[in-house]
Each structure stands twice: as structure tokens, then as C-alpha cells.
Design a protein around this motif. Sequence first.
Motif, PDB file in Angstrom:
ATOM      1  N   GLN A   1      -0.883   0.386  -5.627  1.00 27.51           N
ATOM      2  CA  GLN A   1      -1.781   0.376  -6.781  1.00 27.51           C
ATOM      3  C   GLN A   1      -1.833   1.752  -7.429  1.00 27.51           C
ATOM      4  O   GLN A   1      -2.066   1.872  -8.617  1.00 27.51           O
ATOM      5  N   GLU A   2      -1.641   2.792  -6.637  1.00 25.75           N
ATOM      6  CA  GLU A   2      -1.697   4.152  -7.183  1.00 25.75           C
ATOM      7  C   GLU A   2      -0.406   4.434  -7.958  1.00 25.75           C
ATOM      8  O   GLU A   2       0.638   3.847  -7.681  1.00 25.75           O
TER       9      GLU A   2
ATOM     10  N   ARG B   1     -11.772   8.658  -3.015  1.00 22.58           N
ATOM     11  CA  ARG B   1     -10.839   7.944  -2.129  1.00 22.58           C
ATOM     12  C   ARG B   1      -9.391   8.204  -2.542  1.00 22.58           C
ATOM     13  O   ARG B   1      -8.527   8.359  -1.717  1.00 22.58           O
TER      14      ARG B   1
ATOM     15  N   ASP C   1      -5.751   2.653   8.364  1.00 18.71           N
ATOM     16  CA  ASP C   1      -7.188   2.343   8.343  1.00 18.71           C
ATOM     17  C   ASP C   1      -7.494   0.839   8.456  1.00 18.71           C
ATOM     18  O   ASP C   1      -8.590   0.451   8.854  1.00 18.71           O
TER      19      ASP C   1
ATOM     20  N   VAL D   1      -6.342  10.215   9.669  1.00 21.17           N
ATOM     21  CA  VAL D   1      -4.974  10.374   9.185  1.00 21.17           C
ATOM     22  C   VAL D   1      -3.935  10.354  10.299  1.00 21.17           C
ATOM     23  O   VAL D   1      -2.848   9.798  10.130  1.00 21.17           O
TER      24      VAL D   1
ATOM     25  N   GLY E   1       0.866  -1.185   0.000  1.00 18.79           N
ATOM     26  CA  GLY E   1       0.000   0.000   0.000  1.00 18.79           C
ATOM     27  C   GLY E   1       0.891   1.220   0.000  1.00 18.79           C
ATOM     28  O   GLY E   1       1.940   1.230   0.660  1.00 18.79           O
TER      29      GLY E   1
ATOM     30  N   ARG F   1      -3.613  12.133   1.914  1.00 19.26           N
ATOM     31  CA  ARG F   1      -4.943  11.899   1.333  1.00 19.26           C
ATOM     32  C   ARG F   1      -5.981  12.971   1.700  1.00 19.26           C
ATOM     33  O   ARG F   1      -6.817  13.338   0.864  1.00 19.26           O
TER      34      ARG F   1
ATOM     35  N   SER G   1      -9.955  16.235  -0.487  1.00 15.67           N
ATOM     36  CA  SER G   1     -11.303  16.815  -0.328  1.00 15.67           C
ATOM     37  C   SER G   1     -11.217  18.266   0.134  1.00 15.67           C
ATOM     38  O   SER G   1     -12.240  18.862   0.470  1.00 15.67           O
ATOM     39  N   LYS G   2     -10.008  18.800   0.168  1.00 16.36           N
ATOM     40  CA  LYS G   2      -9.824  20.177   0.654  1.00 16.36           C
ATOM     41  C   LYS G   2      -9.123  20.980  -0.448  1.00 16.36           C
ATOM     42  O   LYS G   2      -9.756  21.341  -1.435  1.00 16.36           O
TER      43      LYS G   2
ATOM     44  N   VAL H   1      -1.254  -5.714  -5.748  1.00 15.02           N
ATOM     45  CA  VAL H   1      -0.921  -7.056  -5.268  1.00 15.02           C
ATOM     46  C   VAL H   1      -2.198  -7.871  -5.332  1.00 15.02           C
ATOM     47  O   VAL H   1      -3.238  -7.447  -4.812  1.00 15.02           O
TER      48      VAL H   1
ATOM     49  N   ALA I   1      -0.008   6.032   5.517  1.00 14.90           N
ATOM     50  CA  ALA I   1       0.790   5.244   6.452  1.00 14.90           C
ATOM     51  C   ALA I   1       2.116   4.840   5.817  1.00 14.90           C
ATOM     52  O   ALA I   1       3.169   4.876   6.466  1.00 14.90           O
TER      53      ALA I   1
HETATM   54  P1  FAD Z   1      -4.555   4.954   2.436  1.00 10.86           P
HETATM   55  O1  FAD Z   1      -4.008   6.326   2.595  1.00 10.86           O
HETATM   56  O2  FAD Z   1      -5.908   4.784   1.878  1.00 10.86           O
HETATM   57  O3  FAD Z   1      -3.529   4.143   1.526  1.00 10.86           O
HETATM   58  C1  FAD Z   1      -3.773   2.822   1.124  1.00 10.86           C
HETATM   59  C2  FAD Z   1      -2.963   2.554  -0.123  1.00 10.86           C
HETATM   60  O4  FAD Z   1      -2.902   1.152  -0.380  1.00 10.86           O
HETATM   61  C3  FAD Z   1      -3.530   3.188  -1.384  1.00 10.86           C
HETATM   62  O5  FAD Z   1      -2.503   3.808  -2.097  1.00 10.86           O
HETATM   63  C4  FAD Z   1      -4.092   1.989  -2.146  1.00 10.86           C
HETATM   64  O6  FAD Z   1      -4.121   2.177  -3.536  1.00 10.86           O
HETATM   65  C5  FAD Z   1      -3.092   0.924  -1.757  1.00 10.86           C
HETATM   66  N1  FAD Z   1      -3.564  -0.460  -1.935  1.00 10.86           N
HETATM   67  C6  FAD Z   1      -4.671  -1.030  -1.399  1.00 10.86           C
HETATM   68  N2  FAD Z   1      -4.764  -2.327  -1.781  1.00 10.86           N
HETATM   69  C7  FAD Z   1      -3.676  -2.578  -2.548  1.00 10.86           C
HETATM   70  C8  FAD Z   1      -3.210  -3.731  -3.254  1.00 10.86           C
HETATM   71  N3  FAD Z   1      -3.862  -4.902  -3.221  1.00 10.86           N
HETATM   72  N4  FAD Z   1      -2.067  -3.617  -3.968  1.00 10.86           N
HETATM   73  C9  FAD Z   1      -1.383  -2.448  -4.012  1.00 10.86           C
HETATM   74  N5  FAD Z   1      -1.789  -1.334  -3.368  1.00 10.86           N
HETATM   75  C10 FAD Z   1      -2.914  -1.396  -2.652  1.00 10.86           C
HETATM   76  N6  FAD Z   1      -8.690  11.864   8.088  1.00 10.86           N
HETATM   77  C11 FAD Z   1      -8.644  12.847   9.038  1.00 10.86           C
HETATM   78  O7  FAD Z   1      -8.307  12.576  10.184  1.00 10.86           O
HETATM   79  N7  FAD Z   1      -8.975  14.143   8.718  1.00 10.86           N
HETATM   80  C12 FAD Z   1      -9.369  14.505   7.455  1.00 10.86           C
HETATM   81  O8  FAD Z   1      -9.655  15.671   7.220  1.00 10.86           O
HETATM   82  C13 FAD Z   1      -9.429  13.495   6.453  1.00 10.86           C
HETATM   83  N8  FAD Z   1      -9.789  13.798   5.181  1.00 10.86           N
HETATM   84  C14 FAD Z   1      -9.881  12.820   4.237  1.00 10.86           C
HETATM   85  C15 FAD Z   1     -10.299  13.143   2.954  1.00 10.86           C
HETATM   86  C16 FAD Z   1     -10.419  12.155   1.978  1.00 10.86           C
HETATM   87  C17 FAD Z   1     -10.868  12.532   0.600  1.00 10.86           C
HETATM   88  C18 FAD Z   1     -10.137  10.799   2.300  1.00 10.86           C
HETATM   89  C19 FAD Z   1     -10.311   9.728   1.260  1.00 10.86           C
HETATM   90  C20 FAD Z   1      -9.713  10.470   3.577  1.00 10.86           C
HETATM   91  C21 FAD Z   1      -9.570  11.471   4.554  1.00 10.86           C
HETATM   92  N9  FAD Z   1      -9.147  11.166   5.852  1.00 10.86           N
HETATM   93  C22 FAD Z   1      -9.081  12.158   6.814  1.00 10.86           C
HETATM   94  C23 FAD Z   1      -8.786   9.781   6.214  1.00 10.86           C
HETATM   95  C24 FAD Z   1      -7.307   9.515   5.985  1.00 10.86           C
HETATM   96  O9  FAD Z   1      -6.910   9.994   4.741  1.00 10.86           O
HETATM   97  C25 FAD Z   1      -7.044   8.032   6.113  1.00 10.86           C
HETATM   98  O10 FAD Z   1      -7.313   7.662   7.444  1.00 10.86           O
HETATM   99  C26 FAD Z   1      -5.607   7.656   5.737  1.00 10.86           C
HETATM  100  O11 FAD Z   1      -5.346   7.952   4.398  1.00 10.86           O
HETATM  101  C27 FAD Z   1      -5.329   6.188   6.013  1.00 10.86           C
HETATM  102  O12 FAD Z   1      -4.040   5.889   5.605  1.00 10.86           O
HETATM  103  P2  FAD Z   1      -3.642   4.425   5.096  1.00 10.86           P
HETATM  104  O13 FAD Z   1      -2.211   4.499   4.678  1.00 10.86           O
HETATM  105  O14 FAD Z   1      -4.079   3.439   6.097  1.00 10.86           O
HETATM  106  O15 FAD Z   1      -4.540   4.173   3.815  1.00 10.86           O
END
Ligand code: FAD
Length: 426
Positions: A38-39, A145, A296, A314, A11, A46, A50-51, A94, A15
Amino acid sequence: MGRAFVYVILGGGVAAGYAALEFTRKGVSSGELCIISQESVAPYERPALSKGFLLPEDPARLPSFHTCVGANEERLTPKWYKEHGIELVLGTRVKSADVRRKTLLTATGETISYKFLIIATGARALKLEEFGVSGSDAENVCYLRDLADATRLVSVMQSSAGGNAIVIGGGYIGMECAASLVINKINATMVFPEAQCMARLFTPKIAGHYEDYYISKGVQFVKGTVLSSFEFNSEGKVTGVNLRDGSQLAADMVVVGIGIRPNTSLFEGQLTLEKGGIKVNGHMQSSNSSVYAVGDVACFPVKLFGETRRLEHVDSARKSARHAVAAIMEPSKTLEFDYLPFFYSRVFSLSWQFYGDNAGEAIHFGDFSGTTFGAYWVSKGHLVGSFLEGGTKEQYEALAKATRLKPPVDDLTELERQGLSFALTL
Ligand code: FAD
């Protein structure tokens, strides 16, 4: 074909970026770490999608919001990863994982093996089809997303200038998108089944304040009902929405924000799951000792509440990622993760922060007709959560500190009278 790394982050979101920075701080060697995403772009903040990304003037664009600028840290551009010998495998999904063999298989047919795996797959937006409504594929129906979604949303907004947008869902994606739509001079109507916006977090009184503010900006609310179907034109574009209460609204575009599901499917049957996420211990380590989960997708023990939680915010993604890296690189020096849940949002000129848990009784304070107001949550005689709109840095810090201390509260009327000064004088 195949490659082997010591550390693999699966991912490439928030994170992953914070984990990468922490790996370099802990002394990872060139060629040891790989991030598979994947991106097609390096990890970014992220919440910007939305901002700042949706602003009509001077919008935020990459590379300006790569991680880790959101925490006032270094901005990790693709060049940074290269300079640090970190392999970025972008645009690559993956498709299967084998935790016994410690391998991942990509959609391009490559096998990548690891000694330690950090799962940072985040979550996906829930689709309308999962609620029995079809039409998600229409060109003017948007989700939000990832960067591809946000780019599409901007282009749909541009072709809907002056028109009507229907926002499905009253959570933070819906709220932030409705604000952005209005700023882009598109009429926005929010539709959600609850009696108020942000129903999972806000009290009716707090929600009322934001709804009044939104209404003053031209946003309309249709509450207590849900979308039942779309009206389409001959080209397959959505032209209207039919609601379960029998009403119909015209639409030039639709934005859907109806919740998320953690991306756990690769590990179902291989790792222990809980609360929809991958269950980890206080070192972010899963039921397989070589596999960690963060962000997440992780369900981790929140010491402060004495229970496990999966958080979709986040700050939790950033801190859990750093903690996992510390636990992998310096296991004997790393304590159990001790996290104070923290969420925030910014819309129009409003800005709020929330700490802890919204359990028990809510005690409001401050001037709800002005710019600074808030609430405490008191459960079993202790302060467990706090919310503040329009605070200063010092005030937010005081709230965070107070919430972490979980002070006893026996007189709710006195707490209400003291308001913010209760936290400031602790
Ligand atoms: P993500 O940032 O979602 O990253 C996951 C990554 O894994 C992605 O790049 C995805 O493509 C990749 N992936 C998934 N499956 C696979 C696979 N099988 N193979 C390869 N890659 C894969 N939180 C706040 O606290 N305040 C806010 O104001 C806020 N605003 C937000 C606005 C938006 C539009 C969004 C979508 C979320 C917002 N959040 C906010 C939530 C916050 O962005 C998330 O909690 C945070 O991004 C989680 O991080 P992460 O690394 O766990 O997952």
C-alpha cells in the motif's frame, strides 16, 4: 486482468524487505517473486520514523534507511529489486484475498495469484475514535505508523515551533515522539492512564529513571488520566485537550500513540487467528499450507516460553521473515523457529535493550543514578528476561545469551549482588 507469481509477499514493510533479501540468497529466479504494498516506497526500516527521521538537523531520509540497513545488511533500493527481477507493486492496496483459489484482488482491480503467499501486512495505529474520542482528522493531530504519517508529523512540528504538543500514550511511540518534540524545541506533555511510562515492559523503578530524565529535558507528565475530548478553533484545528480528570491543556499539536492492531481483516474466516494475529507453526505456516505469516501480524510459537506470542518489534519481523522464506525454499533443511524475543529503543542519549519475557519477579542491578543499570526477571526459579540501559555490545550479547539459557536462580539477593556479572560469567 491478472498476473501469476510463484511467491507473493503481501505488505511492503520491514518483514517484506528481509524476506526479499532471503529469497535472493536462497536462489529465487527472476520474475518469480512479487511484493504488493500500500505504501508508495520500497520496504524501509520503520523504526527510523520515530528516531532519525524526526531530527531537526540532518534528518534521515529515504533512500538511506531502506531495508536491510538496520541489520547491517545490504540496502535494497528500488534498483536492487529491479536487478533481481522482483516485482514491486507499490501504492497498491489488496482489498480481498481468496486463499482457496490462491488469489489476491487489488484496489486497482488486478488479480494476482500465487503458489506461496507470505502475509506481512503488519499493523495499523489504533485511532482515538475507537476509544470514543473524535478529532483524529484535524490537521494538527498526528499518528505515526508509516512514511506518510512521519512526513506529516515533521510538517506539523515545523508549524508548531516553540509551541505546546500533547502526546497521548506512554508506550514507546509516545516516549520516542516526546523526545523528538523536545529536540525540535516544542514543549511536550505526555498524558497516559497508567501510573508510569512503558507500563507493559518497565518496572516502576526503571520507568522512574526515564521519567526523571525526561523531566530534566523539559517533558511534563500527566498520569492516571485519559483524553476525553478536543477543543477546536473555527478552522477545525485542535487548540486544547480536555482530560477525564477535568483538567484542560493548551495544544498547538497532538501526537497519538495508543497502540496498534494487526492487519488481519483480509483473512478473517479463512485462516486460524490467535491473540489478534494469524496463527502459524514453527515454520511460520498458517492453517492453510500455502500461506505463511510473519512480523507484527503473526502469532507464532516461542519455544523458549512454550507458548504462542504475537510480537510487535522489528527484530522479530526481520527474523520471522527470513525463517518463513527458508521454510518455503528449503523445507526439509529448516528447523522450527527458535526465537529469543528482543526489543530496543533509543531516546535522547539513552539506549536500552530487552531480551526474553518480563514475567515473575524483577531484580534490579547497577547504578540507577548513573548511566548503566538493568533488571533481570526470574520466574519459577529461572531467569527469563533481562533489561539493560547504556550497555556495551559485549554486555548486551552476554544478556541475550544468559536469557536464552534460562539458568536456574535460587538466591535472588545473590543475583542482585552479582548484577551484570551474573550474565557476563555464565
Ligand atoms: P510493517 O513494517 O508495518 O509493514 C506492513 C506493510 O504492509 C506496510 O507497508 C503496509 O502499508 C502494508 N499493508 C498492510 N495492509 C496492506 C494491504 N491490504 N495491501 C497492501 N499493503 C498492505 N520496533 C523495535 O523493536 N524497536 C523500535 O525502536 C521500533 N520503533 C518503531 C517506530 C515506529 C514509528 C513504528 C511505527 C514501529 C517501530 N517498531 C520498533 C516496530 C517495528 O517497526 C515493527 O515491528 C515492524 O515494522 C513490523 O514489520 P512488518 O513487516 O510486520 O510490518
